[in-house]
Structures are given as structure tokens and as C-alpha cells.
Design a protein around this motif. Structure first.
Motif, PDB file in Angstrom:
ATOM      1  N   THR A  36       9.254   4.543   1.034  1.00  0.00           N
ATOM      2  CA  THR A  36       8.833   3.434   0.178  1.00  0.00           C
ATOM      3  C   THR A  36       7.440   3.613  -0.432  1.00  0.00           C
ATOM      4  OG1 THR A  36       8.065   2.253   2.146  1.00  0.00           O
ATOM      5  CG2 THR A  36      10.309   1.791   1.369  1.00  0.00           C
ATOM      6  N   LEU A  37       6.812   4.741  -0.207  1.00  0.00           N
ATOM      7  CA  LEU A  37       5.494   4.974  -0.789  1.00  0.00           C
ATOM      8  C   LEU A  37       5.573   5.056  -2.306  1.00  0.00           C
ATOM      9  CD1 LEU A  37       4.060   7.752   1.579  1.00  0.00           C
ATOM     10  CD2 LEU A  37       3.158   5.438   1.305  1.00  0.00           C
ATOM     11  N   ASP A  38       4.508   4.615  -2.966  1.00  0.00           N
ATOM     12  CA  ASP A  38       4.403   4.795  -4.404  1.00  0.00           C
ATOM     13  C   ASP A  38       4.213   6.283  -4.687  1.00  0.00           C
ATOM     14  OD1 ASP A  38       3.731   3.444  -7.187  1.00  0.00           O
ATOM     15  OD2 ASP A  38       2.278   5.053  -6.863  1.00  0.00           O
ATOM     16  N   LEU A  39       5.063   6.844  -5.537  1.00  0.00           N
ATOM     17  CA  LEU A  39       5.035   8.285  -5.775  1.00  0.00           C
ATOM     18  C   LEU A  39       3.703   8.743  -6.357  1.00  0.00           C
ATOM     19  CD1 LEU A  39       6.519  11.004  -5.760  1.00  0.00           C
ATOM     20  CD2 LEU A  39       7.409  10.436  -8.035  1.00  0.00           C
ATOM     21  N   ASN A  40       3.145   7.989  -7.266  1.00  0.00           N
ATOM     22  CA  ASN A  40       1.873   8.381  -7.877  1.00  0.00           C
ATOM     23  C   ASN A  40       0.748   8.395  -6.859  1.00  0.00           C
ATOM     24  OD1 ASN A  40       2.928   8.749 -10.477  1.00  0.00           O
ATOM     25  ND2 ASN A  40       2.689   6.575 -10.964  1.00  0.00           N
ATOM     26  N   GLU A  41       0.734   7.415  -5.959  1.00  0.00           N
ATOM     27  CA  GLU A  41      -0.280   7.392  -4.906  1.00  0.00           C
ATOM     28  C   GLU A  41      -0.102   8.585  -3.971  1.00  0.00           C
ATOM     29  OE1 GLU A  41      -0.250   3.682  -2.862  1.00  0.00           O
ATOM     30  OE2 GLU A  41      -0.817   2.509  -4.636  1.00  0.00           O
ATOM     31  N   LEU A  79      -2.160   7.941   3.944  1.00  0.00           N
ATOM     32  CA  LEU A  79      -1.603   6.735   3.315  1.00  0.00           C
ATOM     33  C   LEU A  79      -1.076   5.735   4.340  1.00  0.00           C
ATOM     34  CD1 LEU A  79       0.268   8.448   0.337  1.00  0.00           C
ATOM     35  CD2 LEU A  79      -1.920   7.249   0.276  1.00  0.00           C
ATOM     36  N   ASN A  80      -1.352   6.013   5.618  1.00  0.00           N
ATOM     37  CA  ASN A  80      -0.934   5.112   6.714  1.00  0.00           C
ATOM     38  C   ASN A  80       0.573   4.846   6.697  1.00  0.00           C
ATOM     39  OD1 ASN A  80      -3.604   4.635   7.778  1.00  0.00           O
ATOM     40  ND2 ASN A  80      -3.983   3.361   5.972  1.00  0.00           N
ATOM     41  N   PHE A  81       1.316   5.905   6.407  1.00  0.00           N
ATOM     42  CA  PHE A  81       2.773   5.806   6.419  1.00  0.00           C
ATOM     43  C   PHE A  81       3.289   6.463   7.689  1.00  0.00           C
ATOM     44  CE2 PHE A  81       7.085   7.237   5.458  1.00  0.00           C
ATOM     45  CZ  PHE A  81       7.641   6.086   4.909  1.00  0.00           C
ATOM     46  N   ASN A  82       4.019   5.701   8.472  1.00  0.00           N
ATOM     47  CA  ASN A  82       4.496   6.196   9.766  1.00  0.00           C
ATOM     48  C   ASN A  82       5.698   7.120   9.558  1.00  0.00           C
ATOM     49  OD1 ASN A  82       4.901   6.587  12.483  1.00  0.00           O
ATOM     50  ND2 ASN A  82       5.979   4.640  12.793  1.00  0.00           N
TER      51      ASN A  82
END
Length: 228
Positions: A36-41, A79-82
Motif C-alpha cells: 500500500t505504499l505510495d510508489l513515488n515515495e 518508510l516504516n512499512f512492516n
């Protein structure tokens, strides 16, 4: 330029549009894996980190497997994505599998190759992974322009190590002064070639690097026509 018989090209970022193709690959993976991360970020963090890890890989400080894992792990952490190791391994595997399915070329690639092919022997010297680079060349439709394909994995060293350039020179049976190296990396392509006496052409479309006055620099591949 006189006496030139052979032109060596780098592949990624020089002929093959790595940034665009890589972005499309991640877009596909994110959709399939429900990331679900924003691809650009993601790309904003990934692109510089990837370059850092490739530099370490080029300097023989990390192995291929570590590069593939750490460049993703660090981005997800930043990005603090687990992301579990299983997910990272899957993304890494899918990235290599899908990357060569997207084959946008740098503007002017086909035109400059068609222009040079009747006059010179064209070759590739690349630090990219062997199994991926050959697929890129085939699927993008440019494989037949090149006589020799040299990958760092096939030689056992990476640009700018002189061994990879010496290997290429031996394979084409040529002296350095009769060759040109075209690439986007000041360290790997330009200085690596120059140290062997091969004339470098530095492809720097974004004008991001400061180079010596005696290094020929181009902003567009079609500028090569001015010299060859």
C-alpha cells in the motif's frame, strides 16, 4: 575521431531506460503483493539507496544477494512499512523476473545504433546481472546490434576494474586506442575506460557531474554523430 573500430556501450541508464522500466516493474509488484505504499515515495527513497548499494557491489564490498535484499529492506524500514523477510524475498525475486518485461529505451538509442552499426563494431560492457541483461537486450530489440556482450558476472570483476576492459579488448582483438566506451557512470565507465587508454564518452543527460575538461561529455546520445 580517427582510427576507431570498436564502440563499447554501457547498458542501464545509457541505452536501456532503467528508471522508467524499474518504476513500471515496482508498480506491477505493488499491485500483485498488495503493498500500500505510495510508489513515488518509495522510489524517492529507493533510487538513491539502490545507487549506494550498487557502488558497494561494484567495489566488491557486498554480494549480489545482499544487494538485492538490503536495498529493499532499507527502503521499507525508512518508510516504516512492516515488510517480512518473506515479502522482501518475494519482491526481490519478482523484480528480477519482471524487470526485463518493460523495455523503454533512452531517447535516441535506436537511431544512434542504426547510424553507428554500418561503420563500427558495437559491443556491451555491463555490471548488471547476467541473467537479466541478456533478456533486456533481446526483449528491447537491440541485441542484434552488438557483437560482444560482456557482463561483470561472466568475467568475475566489475567496471571500473581493468580486468573487464582487458577481457573485452582481448575478445575483440583490438588496441585501446582503437576503441571508445560510452556510459553514464563517471567512475565505472569513464575513468575505468580512460585508465586503460580507451577513449570515453560520458553520457550525462542531467548534467549532474563535474568532469575534467578533456573528457568528452554528451547530453543526448545523438550528439555522438558529431564525433563519429
Amino acid at each position: 575521431m580517427t582510427g576507431i573500430a570498436h564502440i563499447f556501450f554501457d547498458l542501464d541508464h545509457t541505452l536501456w531506460d532503467f528508471d522508467q522500466n524499474s518504476s513500471l516493474t515496482f508498480q506491477q509488484i505493488f499491485k500483485e503483493q498488495n503493498i500500500t505504499l505510495d510508489l513515488n515515495e518509495f522510489l524517492e527513497v529507493y533510487i538513491p539507496l539502490n545507487l549506494q548499494y550498487w557502488k558497494l557491489y561494484r567495489e566488491e564490498k557486498i554480494a549480489k544477494e545482499e544487494l538485492r535484499y538490503r536495498r529493499l529492506k532499507d527502503v521499507f524500514d525508512t518508510l516504516n512499512f512492516n515488510a517480512s523477510d518473506a515479502l522482501i524475498d518475494q519482491v526481490s525475486e519478482d523484480y528480477i523476473k519482471y524487470l526485463s518485461d518493460y523495455n523503454f529505451l533512452i531517447d535516441g538509442t535506436l537511431e544512434i545504433l542504426e547510424y553507428l552499426k554500418p561503420k563500427y563494431k558495437l559491443h556491451i560492457i555491463t555490471n548488471g546481472f547476467k541473467e537479466v541483461q541478456h533478456k533486456k537486450l533481446m526483449k528491447s530489440g537491440i541485441r542484434d546490434f552488438f557483437d560482444l556482450i560482456v557482463t561483470s558476472e561472466s568475467v568475475g570483476v566489475k567496471k571500473p576494474n581493468p580486468k573487464i576492459f582487458n577481457f573485452a579488448l582481448k575478445e575483440v582483438n583490438s588496441k585501446p586506442e582503437n576503441c571508445i566506451m560510452v556510459g553514464d557512470s563517471l567512475e565505472a565507465d569513464v575513468m575505468g575506460a580512460k585508465n586503460l587508454g580507451i577513449q570515453p564518452i560520458f553520457y550525462d543527460p542531467k548534467q549532474e557531474e563535474t568532469v575534467e575538461n578533456n573528457v568528452l561529455t554528451i547530453r543526448s546520445l545523438l550528439e555522438i554523430k558529431q564525433f563519429l
